[in-house]
Scaffold this active site. Structure first.
Site, short mmCIF file in Angstrom:
data_model
loop_
_atom_site.label_atom_id
_atom_site.label_comp_id
_atom_site.label_asym_id
_atom_site.label_seq_id
_atom_site.Cartn_x
_atom_site.Cartn_y
_atom_site.Cartn_z
N LYS A 80 56.99 -43.48 -48.02
CA LYS A 80 57.03 -43.09 -46.61
C LYS A 80 58.33 -42.39 -46.19
CE LYS A 80 53.08 -45.84 -45.49
NZ LYS A 80 52.62 -47.14 -45.94
N TYR A 124 49.70 -55.30 -48.03
CA TYR A 124 49.09 -54.14 -48.70
C TYR A 124 50.12 -53.53 -49.64
CZ TYR A 124 46.79 -49.56 -49.26
OH TYR A 124 46.18 -48.44 -49.77
N ASP A 133 58.21 -54.75 -51.69
CA ASP A 133 57.50 -53.51 -51.40
C ASP A 133 58.03 -52.98 -50.08
OD1 ASP A 133 55.88 -51.45 -50.69
OD2 ASP A 133 54.00 -52.45 -51.22
C1 PLP Z 1 51.71 -47.40 -47.19
C2 PLP Z 1 52.02 -48.52 -48.08
C3 PLP Z 1 51.73 -48.49 -49.45
C4 PLP Z 1 50.92 -47.38 -50.08
O1 PLP Z 1 51.56 -46.16 -50.00
P1 PLP Z 1 50.67 -44.83 -50.19
O2 PLP Z 1 51.68 -43.73 -50.21
O3 PLP Z 1 49.74 -44.79 -49.02
O4 PLP Z 1 49.94 -44.97 -51.47
C5 PLP Z 1 52.16 -49.52 -50.24
N1 PLP Z 1 52.84 -50.55 -49.73
C6 PLP Z 1 53.13 -50.64 -48.42
C7 PLP Z 1 53.91 -51.80 -47.91
C8 PLP Z 1 52.71 -49.63 -47.55
O5 PLP Z 1 52.96 -49.74 -46.25
#
Ligand code: PLP
Length: 443
Positions: free
Chosen positions: A276, A155, A248
């Protein structure tokens, strides 16, 4: 440690949560402002949270939970840590946003670059989605290529280019996961199975890729680690084919190792997305990398990207206080507690004779009701998700809040001490017994 009020009866009061959710459903799709909160992955009624402190949260019905979701990862110090609250109070007295540079942005960037020196330059944004989407644009601009390669089950936020799923583990033209994503755009996102280096090699040699994007440890299809050599292989293929390698690290950053994936795997990406933890519970994310790449971003370069609230001082203060408190020692302590929890859960599963695999890296962890280690999303889907659902509800009824989906990672915080881990393992053992004794029809 506060004595749990409902461990023995394993019953919850839920009236106020139900009442608020009923109202919420008239105002928000599914009653929520982000889909997974609706408990679609486990069934049943979500609870409404009232407050959090340390390792614990309390819902509006007065039930107490030891929390392993931690706002889906950001709260590495636990809920409402005094060091963060004090920083926020101090900063917000002077105003919360200006749309003008502040010193706090530079301080947070310095702190990130100390631990991730490959982020020579960065740009703050307000969500991981924004960070990943901005990276896609930059990578396409830098390489002059349109195609992206991502992995099935990874994701990268909800931008159009990333809402694409794989066709059964082989290279396929992307099909949108969501109505509203134009086929013409989704076709530019290719996918293959996580850990399938041969597929990556084949695709990268057939199609000129702007970027290969990866969650260095997957948290968004359950917890999945790369096989030995996979990250090195991606680096080699990217170099040989002219694609940029993008980590990511929105979830893994400042969790899987003190310095993130580069430290953990010894592989340096071209561009990195963070989020995060770097906001400590406030809306902060970032993307960054080598200077000559980042200088292509406006205003030094032509690649446009902007944000009204980007880098606002309140959010920066949350990140600074969090990363400031997250020293190597603290990181190591959280890692040790995570190891205890994971080993305790393995022992629990063995006592009950249940197929189980669990693992962790730093303070990010996960488990599957499946014997063999999971190496990709298709394998993850073969785990016993019905048992997971019963286990989730039984754990919740005993005061342990696990992620409400079999395909999400768990987290640990500095506030989870021995008492919390011991209580968790006791309650989970009882929960697993109950889950095994309940018929699937309960859900
Ligand atoms: C949570 C997450 C996102 C998206 O971040 P948001 O702040 O929810 O838009 C993108 N990449 C990874 C790996 C994530 O865990």
């Amino acid at each position: 440690m506060t004595a749990p009020t409902f461990t023995d009866s394993a019953k919850l009061t839920t009236a106020r949560s139900a009442e608020i959710m009923a109202r919420a459903r008239t105002r928000f799709p599914g009653g929520v402002n982000s889909p997974v909160r609706a408990f679609g992955g486990v069934g049943g009624e979500p609870f409404v949270v009232a407050r959090g402190e340390g390792a614990r949260i309390w819902d509006v019905d007065g039930n107490e939970y030891i929390d392993y979701v931690l706002s889906w990862g950001p709260l590495v110090l636990g809920h409402a840590p005094p060091v963060v609250l004090e920083a926020l109070q101090r900063v917000m007295k002077n105003g919360t946003s200006f749309g003008i540079p502040t010193g706090l942005e530079v301080e947070l960037a310095d702190r990130i670059a100390q631990r991730m020196p490959h982020l020579e330059m960065m740009r703050f944004v307000s969500s991981g989605t924004e960070a990943a989407m901005s990276i896609a644009r930059l990578a396409r601009a830098v390489t002059g290529r349109d195609h992206l390669l991502k992995f099935d089950g990874c994701y990268h936020g909800h931008a159009d280019s990333f809402l694409v799923k794989a066709g059964s583990g082989v290279a396929t033209l992307g099909l949108p996961n969501s109505p509203g994503v134009p086929d013409a755009l989704a076709e530019l996102t290719l996918t293959c199975a996580y850990n399938d280096l041969e597929a990556v090699e084949r695709i990268a040699r057939q199609v000129p890729l702007a970027a290969i994007l990866i969650e260095p440890i997957v948290g968004n299809s359950g917890y999945i680690e790369p096989l030995p050599g996979f990250m090195e292989g991606l680096r080699r293929i990217a170099d040989e084919t002219g694609a940029l390698l993008v980590f990511d690290e929105v979830m893994t950053g400042f969790r899987i190792a003190f310095g993130g994936a580069r430290e953990r795997f010894g592989v340096t990406p071209d561009l990195t997305a963070l989020g995060k933890v770097i906001g400590g519970g406030l809306p902060v994310a970032a993307y960054g990398g080598r200077r000559e790449l980042m200088e292509r971003v406006a205003p030094t370069g032509p690649v446009y990207q902007a944000g009204t609230l980007s880098g606002n001082p309140l959010a920066m203060a949350g990140g600074l206080a969090t990363l400031g408190a997250l020293t190597q020692d603290v990181h190591d302590g959280i890692t040790a507690q995570t190891a205890r929890l994971v080993q305790g859960m393995r022992d629990m599963a063995a006592r009950h004779g249940v197929p189980f695999s669990a693992s962790h890296s730093g303070s990010m962890w996960g488990f599957f009701f499946r014997e063999d280690t999971v190496t990709n999303f298709d394998e993850a889907k073969t785990a016993d998700t019905e048992l997971f659902k019963r286990f989730f509800h039984a754990a919740r009824a005993r005061g342990v809040y696990l992620a409400p989906s079999a395909f999400e990672a768990g987290f640990m915080s500095a506030a989870h001490g021995d008492a919390e881990i011991d209580a968790t393992l006791d309650r989970l053992d009882s929960a697993l017994g109950a889950a095994l004794n309940t018929s699937a029809s309960r859900n």
